[in-house]
Every structure is written in structure tokens, then in C-alpha cells.
Design a protein around this motif. Structure first.
Motif, PDB file in Angstrom:
ATOM      1  N   MET A   1       0.845  -1.184   0.000  1.00 14.43           N
ATOM      2  CA  MET A   1       0.000   0.000   0.000  1.00 14.43           C
ATOM      3  C   MET A   1       0.887   1.243   0.000  1.00 14.43           C
ATOM      4  N   PRO A   2       0.466   2.333  -0.630  1.00 16.69           N
ATOM      5  CA  PRO A   2       1.264   3.571  -0.572  1.00 16.69           C
ATOM      6  C   PRO A   2       1.506   4.032   0.867  1.00 16.69           C
ATOM      7  N   ARG A   3       0.475   3.914   1.707  1.00  9.83           N
ATOM      8  CA  ARG A   3       0.630   4.229   3.124  1.00  9.83           C
ATOM      9  C   ARG A   3       0.789   2.912   3.868  1.00  9.83           C
ATOM     10  N   ASN A   4       2.019   2.606   4.230  1.00  9.34           N
ATOM     11  CA  ASN A   4       2.276   1.322   4.881  1.00  9.34           C
ATOM     12  C   ASN A   4       3.187   1.502   6.071  1.00  9.34           C
TER      13      ASN A   4
ATOM     14  N   ALA B   1      -0.206  -2.437  -8.510  1.00  5.07           N
ATOM     15  CA  ALA B   1      -1.030  -3.409  -9.228  1.00  5.07           C
ATOM     16  C   ALA B   1      -2.438  -2.896  -9.476  1.00  5.07           C
ATOM     17  N   GLY B   2      -2.891  -1.934  -8.673  1.00  6.04           N
ATOM     18  CA  GLY B   2      -4.201  -1.337  -8.857  1.00  6.04           C
ATOM     19  C   GLY B   2      -5.323  -2.352  -8.824  1.00  6.04           C
ATOM     20  N   PRO B   3      -6.171  -2.363  -9.857  1.00  7.01           N
ATOM     21  CA  PRO B   3      -7.333  -3.267  -9.847  1.00  7.01           C
ATOM     22  C   PRO B   3      -6.968  -4.746  -9.931  1.00  7.01           C
ATOM     23  N   ASP B   4      -5.693  -5.054 -10.184  1.00  9.84           N
ATOM     24  CA  ASP B   4      -5.266  -6.459 -10.219  1.00  9.84           C
ATOM     25  C   ASP B   4      -5.063  -7.043  -8.823  1.00  9.84           C
TER      26      ASP B   4
ATOM     27  N   GLY C   1     -19.083  -0.523  -1.934  1.00  7.49           N
ATOM     28  CA  GLY C   1     -19.361  -1.118  -3.238  1.00  7.49           C
ATOM     29  C   GLY C   1     -18.188  -1.881  -3.831  1.00  7.49           C
ATOM     30  N   TYR C   2     -17.367  -2.497  -2.973  1.00  7.30           N
ATOM     31  CA  TYR C   2     -16.177  -3.215  -3.456  1.00  7.30           C
ATOM     32  C   TYR C   2     -16.323  -4.738  -3.379  1.00  7.30           C
ATOM     33  N   GLU C   3     -17.547  -5.236  -3.177  1.00  9.60           N
ATOM     34  CA  GLU C   3     -17.731  -6.667  -2.945  1.00  9.60           C
ATOM     35  C   GLU C   3     -17.263  -7.513  -4.116  1.00  9.60           C
ATOM     36  N   ASP C   4     -17.427  -7.032  -5.345  1.00 11.69           N
ATOM     37  CA  ASP C   4     -17.043  -7.808  -6.516  1.00 11.69           C
ATOM     38  C   ASP C   4     -15.609  -7.540  -6.958  1.00 11.69           C
ATOM     39  N   GLU C   5     -14.921  -6.613  -6.268  1.00 15.11           N
ATOM     40  CA  GLU C   5     -13.602  -6.200  -6.731  1.00 15.11           C
ATOM     41  C   GLU C   5     -12.449  -6.744  -5.900  1.00 15.11           C
ATOM     42  N   ILE C   6     -12.683  -7.026  -4.626  1.00 14.15           N
ATOM     43  CA  ILE C   6     -11.577  -7.434  -3.764  1.00 14.15           C
ATOM     44  C   ILE C   6     -12.115  -8.290  -2.617  1.00 14.15           C
ATOM     45  N   GLU C   7     -11.292  -9.207  -2.135  1.00 10.32           N
ATOM     46  CA  GLU C   7     -11.660 -10.089  -1.035  1.00 10.32           C
ATOM     47  C   GLU C   7     -10.823  -9.744   0.185  1.00 10.32           C
TER      48      GLU C   7
ATOM     49  N   SER D   1     -12.380   2.728   6.333  1.00  9.17           N
ATOM     50  CA  SER D   1     -12.239   1.422   5.672  1.00  9.17           C
ATOM     51  C   SER D   1     -12.482   1.545   4.164  1.00  9.17           C
ATOM     52  N   GLU D   2     -13.440   2.363   3.769  1.00 12.45           N
ATOM     53  CA  GLU D   2     -13.712   2.562   2.343  1.00 12.45           C
ATOM     54  C   GLU D   2     -12.542   3.265   1.657  1.00 12.45           C
ATOM     55  N   GLU D   3     -11.989   4.267   2.320  1.00 11.17           N
ATOM     56  CA  GLU D   3     -10.839   4.980   1.755  1.00 11.17           C
ATOM     57  C   GLU D   3      -9.646   4.053   1.585  1.00 11.17           C
ATOM     58  N   ARG D   4      -9.465   3.167   2.543  1.00  8.65           N
ATOM     59  CA  ARG D   4      -8.330   2.248   2.484  1.00  8.65           C
ATOM     60  C   ARG D   4      -8.488   1.249   1.336  1.00  8.65           C
ATOM     61  N   LEU D   5      -9.699   0.758   1.124  1.00 10.57           N
ATOM     62  CA  LEU D   5      -9.933  -0.177   0.023  1.00 10.57           C
ATOM     63  C   LEU D   5      -9.793   0.528  -1.330  1.00 10.57           C
ATOM     64  N   ARG D   6     -10.259   1.763  -1.389  1.00  7.45           N
ATOM     65  CA  ARG D   6     -10.038   2.544  -2.608  1.00  7.45           C
ATOM     66  C   ARG D   6      -8.560   2.680  -2.906  1.00  7.45           C
ATOM     67  N   GLU D   7      -7.790   2.960  -1.854  1.00  7.56           N
ATOM     68  CA  GLU D   7      -6.346   3.097  -2.002  1.00  7.56           C
ATOM     69  C   GLU D   7      -5.730   1.804  -2.544  1.00  7.56           C
ATOM     70  N   ALA D   8      -6.196   0.676  -2.042  1.00  9.70           N
ATOM     71  CA  ALA D   8      -5.657  -0.611  -2.479  1.00  9.70           C
ATOM     72  C   ALA D   8      -5.909  -0.842  -3.972  1.00  9.70           C
ATOM     73  N   LEU D   9      -7.087  -0.444  -4.458  1.00  8.84           N
ATOM     74  CA  LEU D   9      -7.475  -0.731  -5.835  1.00  8.84           C
ATOM     75  C   LEU D   9      -7.049   0.348  -6.823  1.00  8.84           C
TER      76      LEU D   9
END
Length: 728
Positions: free
Chosen positions: A630-633, A671-674, A697-703, A658-666
Motif C-alpha cells: 500500500m502507498p501508506r504502509n 497493481a491497482g485493480p489487479d 461497493g467493493y464486494e465484486d472487486e476485492i476479497e 475502511s472505504e478509503e483504504r480499500l479505494r487506495e488498495a485498488l
């Protein structure tokens, strides 16, 4: 002071100044110093009115001073995540100290060396080296001030502008600028008036200015005719004017230091000297005296907490990393510290008393502000002057608890813990039910000796999603063939988070119950699922003096010793224990190759609190996953929002941490959306991110997965650990 001839490789110190002016100069100097000393005395005498501090602050004092000097002179905290700010502050600090030392050298030469040795050392090669260093460091000083002015007034850095920004900030920076530029102007006029001697080329800035004066044809009367009676615009009169302007500005600055922002030059260093290296990870204990108050008045704050207030430089680094502020909660760590300071100073000046903290009405701090704190310690990690925000914040939270100004949802949690020993309010008898779906039995540590006494925690015991993590970890320990056991219904909530919300006495009850239970068990090490439990067992339980509470009929324990104060019992987070098992060859991850691109979130209580960053990463890599950071790690990790009671509170916030953090991950990782899996190592993080995955709204994008779940899949034991969770 005797003069030094201009023909020597030296210069006259008070050139162009009459004997009367010389006397006036020293009268003003002594006045400025007297005002300075009086102000410093007033400041430090005010600290003495504060309450005693729980922890030793002046032990091993010489070592403290040396370590603080290293921190301050290296500017290491200023460089933290801000190269521009680090360079800026370094230039100003090193330049200021050099100019201060240079002035001290002049005083030693004139008032110590000359009377004793009838001569001067401030001449010849020493003088040349002195002049070069003064110009070089003085130039850095001016450049640093220029950088600060550019950031403040041109860029208008958001950190520097808030409701506590005031005229004193402008006066401070412009005074420093005037001292720096005025000093060079003064030197340039002196060199020009002296005929621009060749040896003054070492004063390269002043020498360059003298050449500029020569180029524009500035009139001069000559060295021998300089003085007050010279008429018209000429270098000598300008030098006289610059000399007095520079002196008066310096006297003003010296006298002003203890009364405004410049005092941070002293208070910040004192704050670093008296810092607690375990601040935040351990909190001051509440006295057993039931009449003791927490924050009914400003004098309930300890002298160190008052010093914290004076050490604040308004830099806003704490505010810029605060997840509560980023989520638009009503908390700004800087403003809490500065609000307390402003109230104290107003009270000392005769202002009216008001409640320190209250839920509504007129108070210094609003209860909702402190409810917003996630106890993530990001503010403390970012602070360049070692302000211990969490100590003051917890004091405010304790006062809220004493007053009954606690959110209803937190009151429910307190009630659940008091009645059932867990935050869910479920029956203690159900605490070990998660083990029933395992293909092996989990040992009862109350009945058999074990190597690892495993503290499972509330969420892995009662929350369906986290039960999967508990079963995964049990499977890992069983696969490693190590002896481990749990306490079943004798395990209760660890108390970490309710303590940070302010419920100290309930925390003491929980701690007393656990250490008393552990005393009846035989084990080598304590292993925790939750970093919050890990922190409180490792750093806080050993600080408790149970003897103060053992005779209290309200306390359900008789334990009266200091538990593990010698550190004999080792406390581990489970990732540390399992990494150790992998290193020892007891758990074989060789050849495991999970084909996932993952990112990892550092839990606050494992990372910032306890500096453990590598164990989880080593385990993730050992499974064969490709880890994209993550950029912030690490110490810059962004809190999930669950700490400090945040897990049990509802806030109107956008976005949720939590939403901001998941956005950051994707979006912000390489790797972004990968990125396929967002890996955690904390039950609270699991809960917050599973919630954020739905609301964002990230249920289909990341586990969301735990490190333990990756390991179980890697060793092909996933089916033994996993039980499907029924859909909500």
C-alpha cells in the motif's frame, strides 16, 4: 571592548558606535535578557502546578539529553514523510544555532579571553574560518526562512492554516527573516565602508553585497570619518541605521521568546527530553483513590501534558495523518492540544472557568470530538516534538466516562463486558464453541500444561467471519505440532479499547481476572490473535499495581502483585509465533505457491504501537503470494476506523476510513485493480473492512482475508479450517 585595526585579518566589533550608544546597547541587552528569564521562569513554574506524572520523566537524565539532542539536531522527525519540511527546518535550526554560537564566540573573545590573555583569538585564520561559516550557515538560515514563507504564503499549505493560526505566526517568521537578511545587509555595508578588504572575500554573501554597493556608487565618507555627525545618504549612516535596527530586532526577539511561538525552541527540546518511549502503547494508570479526578480542571493535567501543550508548533502534521479528520469526524488532534493551551492561558489571565469536556453546552472540548478518536497513534508518530496526544485524549475520555457523557452504544458495550465478560453480550459458555467444527480437539489450558497459552479474543470467539480466522490459526498450530490451549469460558475481553474510551476501572477488573487465571495455568508463552490484546498484555498489564485494588470489594480478584514486570513471560502476536515456527522448520511453507496478487494492511496496534512490520509480510511471501505494498504502509498505515471504540460507534463520515483504504488498495497500489486480496492480521480490521467492502461497493472487486487464511490455503488445510458463514 578594545577595537581591532581594520588592516588586520579581523574587524572592529562596534565600529561606528559611540560610547554612549555602547552603554545603551548593553542596557537594552540586559533588559531583554531579564524579560526573557522572567518569562521562562513563569512558564516552568506553571508546569509545577500540574499534577504529578505517572511515569519517570527525568531518570537517566544525561542519556535523555544526549538522545534528545540527536533527535533535534538531526531533524529526523521533520524529515518523516516530508523532505521539503525537513530541509526547511534543518536550514533554519542549523543556521540559527550557528548564528547563536557565533555571537557567543564574540562574547567569549571580548569578555573572557581578552581580560585574561590581553589579546584576541578572533583574528587571522580563526577569523576567516568564522566569517565563512557564519555566511554559509546564515545563508542557509535565510533560505530556510524563505522556504517557510513560500510554503505558508504562496503555496498556502493546508496544514498551516486553521483556527489557531494567528498574527504571532506571522510576527515569528518575519522577525526571523528580518534578523537573517538584516544581518547580511549590516555586514555588506561594513565591508563596503571598510574599503572591501580582500580577506573579507570569505564572507561571500556580505562581500557580494559590498560589490553591489560599489557598482551602484553608494557614497561613503571613509572609515576614519564614520559617525553620528555624517550627513546625507552614505554607507556609514546606513550601516549605523542597520546596526541599531538589527540590534533592536534581536532584543525584541529575545524578550518575546517565552511569551509566544518562539518558546517552542525551548519547550520542544524539553518535551523530547522528557518523552516516554512507550507513550501510547501504555497509558497512565488511574489511582485507586475514588476521589481522584481526571479532567475536572486544567490542573488535573500532569506537568508533562501541560508541557505538551506549550511544545506544539502548530505544524499540523498530526492533523494531516489523522484518519478521523480525513473522514470528516469532528476531531483535529492539533486543535485539542491548542484548545487546552488557550483555555489554560485564558484562565491564568483571569478568565472564567468552564467544563473541560462535556456532551453539548459550553466546554473547552466537545464530547463528540473525543469519541471520534480511533487511538491509532498516527498523530503521535507524526509529531516532530514528541507530543503524547493519547495521554491527554485518554484523560478527557476518562472524564467523559466519570460524567456519564459516553455514547449509548459504548454504554451497551460496557454493560455487556460487565455482565458477560465480552463485548457481544453473549454467554461466556459459548466462547469456545468455534472449536467444535475442527477435526481435532483444542486443549483446555486450565487443565493441561501447554507451550502456547492462546488468547483468542472476542471477535474470533463470537463473530462468524472471524471464527474462520480462529479455526485457521488453530489448524496452523496443530499442523506445526505445537502444544497450545485456550481458556474457554474463563477468557474475557482484554480491555484495551474500553480503556482507551475511558472505562479504566472495568479494565482493571478484566486485567485482574486474567492474571489471576494465568497464575493457575502452566505455559511458556502467551499468543494473541488480536494486536489490541497483544499490546495490552505486553505493555499495559505489567504496569498495573494490582495491590492497590486487591482489597477493593468491587474488584473480583485477590491478585496483589505486579504481573510480569520482569518480562519473564513472553507475549506474542500470532504472526510472530508462527514466523518463529516457520524459521525453526516446525511449519513447512517451502514450495507453497499461491497465485494471488495481494496487498497488506498494517494494524495500528501491531505496527505503530509495537514496531512489528515484518512477521506478517514474511508469512505472506512464504505462501508464494505477490505482495504489492500500500502507498501508506508500516508506520504510515491508515487506520481501519475500529480502534478507540470506533468499532461500536456510528459516525456520519464520508468516506469511512475502511472505504478509503480499500479505494487506495485498488487505485493507488502499483497493481491497482489487479489486487485480488486485501490481507489483514487483526480481527477488528477484518470486521471493519468487510463492512467497508459492502458500504463502499467493493464486494465484486476485492476479497478480505487474514494472513492465517492464506497460510491454511498454502498448506492445503483450508477445508479443515473453513466453515461456510451463513448469509446475513
Amino acid at each position: 571592548m578594545n577595537t581591532i585595526a581594520q588592516s588586520n585579518v579581523a574587524r572592529e566589533t562596534y565600529w561606528g558606535i559611540t560610547s554612549v550608544e555602547y552603554a545603551v546597547f548593553y542596557l537594552l541587552a540586559f533588559t531583554a535578557i531579564a524579560v526573557f528569564v522572567a518569562g521562562v521562569y513563569r512558564r516552568f513554574s506553571r508546569y509545577a502546578e500540574g499534577d504529578d506524572d505517572t511515569f519517570p520523566r527525568l531518570d537517566e537524565f544525561p542519556n535523555r539529553v544526549v538522545n534528545a539532542s540527536k533527535i533535534v539536531l538531526s531533524n529526523e522527525k521533520q524529515f518523516n514523510r516530508d523532505l521539503y519540511g525537513g530541509l526547511m527546518h534543518s536550514f533554519i535550526l542549523w543556521g540559527f544555532l550557528t548564528l547563536f554560537i557565533a555571537t557567543s564566540i564574540l562574547a567569549v573573545d571580548g569578555y573572557v579571553y581578552e581580560p585574561i590573555f590581553q589579546g584576541h583569538f578572533w583574528e587571522g585564520d580563526f577569523y576567516l574560518a568564522y566569517q565563512f561559516m557564519v555566511d554559509a550557515m546564515g545563508l542557509l538560515f535565510v533560505v530556510g526562512i524563505g522556504m517557510a514563507m513560500y510554503r505558508r504564503y504562496w503555496v498556502r499549505n493546508h496544514r498551516l492554516w486553521d483556527r489557531h493560526t494567528s498574527t504571532e505566526d506571522d510576527v515569528f517568521i518575519w522577525t526571523l527573516f528580518g534578523l537573517g537578511v538584516g544581518g547580511f545587509l549590516l555586514e555588506g555595508l561594513r565591508v563596503y565602508s571598510a574599503g572591501i578588504p580582500d580577506h573579507e572575500a570569505v564572507s561571500f554573501v556580505a562581500y557580494g553585497m559590498a560589490l553591489a554597493f560599489e557598482a551602484v556608487g553608494l557614497p561613503t565618507l571613509g572609515v576614519d570619518q564614520a559617525g553620528l555627525n555624517a550627513a546625507g545618504l552614505n554607507a556609514e549612516n546606513l550601516h549605523w541605521l542597520a546596526w541599531w535596527s538589527h540590534s533592536l530586532l534581536a532584543f525584541f526577539f529575545i524578550a518575546w521568546i517565552p511569551y509566544a511561538k518562539p518558546f517552542h525552541m525551548l519547550s520542544s527540546f524539553a518535551n523530547v527530553v522528557t518523552r516516554d518511549e512507550k507513550a501510547g502503547r501504555r497509558l497512565p494508570n488511574v489511582p485507586s483513590d475514588l476521589d481522584a479526578t481526571n479532567a475536572e480542571s486544567i490542573d488535573d493535567f500532569t506537568w508533562k501534558e501541560i508541557l505538551d501543550q506549550d511544545a506544539c508548533t502548530k505544524c499540523g502534521r498530526c492533523s494531516s495523518v489523522c484518519p478521523a479528520k480525513a473522514s470528516d469526524r469532528p476531531l483535529d488532534p492539533r486543535n485539542v492540544i491548542l484548545d487546552l493551551k488557550a483555555y489554560r492561558e485564558d484562565l491564568d489571565a483571569g478568565g472564567e472557568e468552564q467544563p473541560i469536556i462535556a456532551d453539548g453546552g459550553t466546554s473547552v472540548i466537545n464530547a463528540e470530538t473525543m469519541e471520534s478518536c480511533m487511538a491509532c497513534m498516527a498523530c503521535m508518530d507524526a509529531c516532530p516534538v514528541e507530543i503524547e496526544h493519547l495521554n491527554s485524549f485518554t484523560r478527557l475520555n476518562r472524564q467523559m466516562t466519570d460524567q456519564g457523557d459516553v455514547a449509548p452504544s459504548m454504554q451497551d458495550v460496557f454493560q455487556n463486558v460487565m455482565q458477560n465478560g465480552n463485548t457481544f453480550g453473549n454467554s461466556p459458555r459459548d466462547r469456545g464453541d468455534w472449536t467444535e467444527d475442527l477435526e481435532f480437539d483444542v486443549t483446555d489450558a486450565r487443565e493441561e500444561e501447554v507451550d502456547y497459552l492462546w488468547y483468542v479474543g472476542d471477535f474470533p470467539s463470537y463473530d462468524e467471519r472471524n471464527k474462520q480466522v480462529a479455526r485457521s490459526l488453530a489448524t496452523i498450530l496443530n499442523e506445526a505440532d505445537v502444544s497450545f490451549g485456550i481458556l474457554f469460558d474463563d477468557e474475557k475481553f482484554d480491555g484495551n479499547d474500553i480503556r482507551r474510551v475511558g472505562e479504566e476501572l472495568l479494565y482493571v477488573e478484566l486485567a485482574g481476572h486474567h492474571v489471576e487465571t494465568w497464575e493457575d495455568c502452566e505455559f511458556d508463552k502467551i499468543v494473541c490473535t488480536d494486536p489490541h490484546s497483544y499490546n495490552t498484555f505486553k505493555n499495559e498489564y505489567p504496569e498495573l499495581n494490582f495491590d492497590e485494588f486487591a482489597d477493593d470489594p468491587m474488584m473480583p480478584f485477590e491478585y496483589d502483585e505486579q504481573w510480569n514486570d520482569d518480562g519473564e513471560i513472553e507475549v506474542y502476536h500470532w504472526t510472530q509465533a508462527v514466523e518463529e515456527l516457520v524459521t525453526e522448520g516446525k511449519l513447512d511453507l517451502t514450495g507453497t505457491e499461491l497465485d494471488y496478487t495481494v496487498t497488506y494492511h498494517d494494524p495500528c496496534h501491531l505496527g505503530r504501537y509495537n514496531d512489528e512490520y515484518e512477521a506478517p509480510r514474511e508469512l505472506i511471501r512464504a505462501t508464494g503470494c505477490e505482495l504489492d505494498e500500500m502507498p501508506r504502509n508500516r508506520d504510515n498505515s491508515f487506520c481501519c476506523g475500529g480502534g478507540g471504540g470506533g468499532l461500536w460507534m456510528d459516525f456520519e463520515e464520508e468516506p469511512k476510513p475502511s472505504e478509503e483504504r480499500l479505494r487506495e488498495a485498488l487505485e493507488d497500489t502499483d497493481a491497482g485493480p489487479d489486487v485480488e486480496k486485501f490481507v489483514v492480521a487483526c480481527p477488528m480490521c477484518m470486521t471493519m473492512y468487510e463492512d467497508g467492502r459492502k458500504t463502499g461497493g467493493y464486494e465484486d472487486e476485492i476479497e478480505i482475508v487474514d494472513v492465517a487464511e492464506l497460510i491454511v490455503e498454502a498448506i492445503d488445510k483450508e477445508d479443515e479450517a473453513k466453515v461456510e458463514v451463513a448469509a446475513d
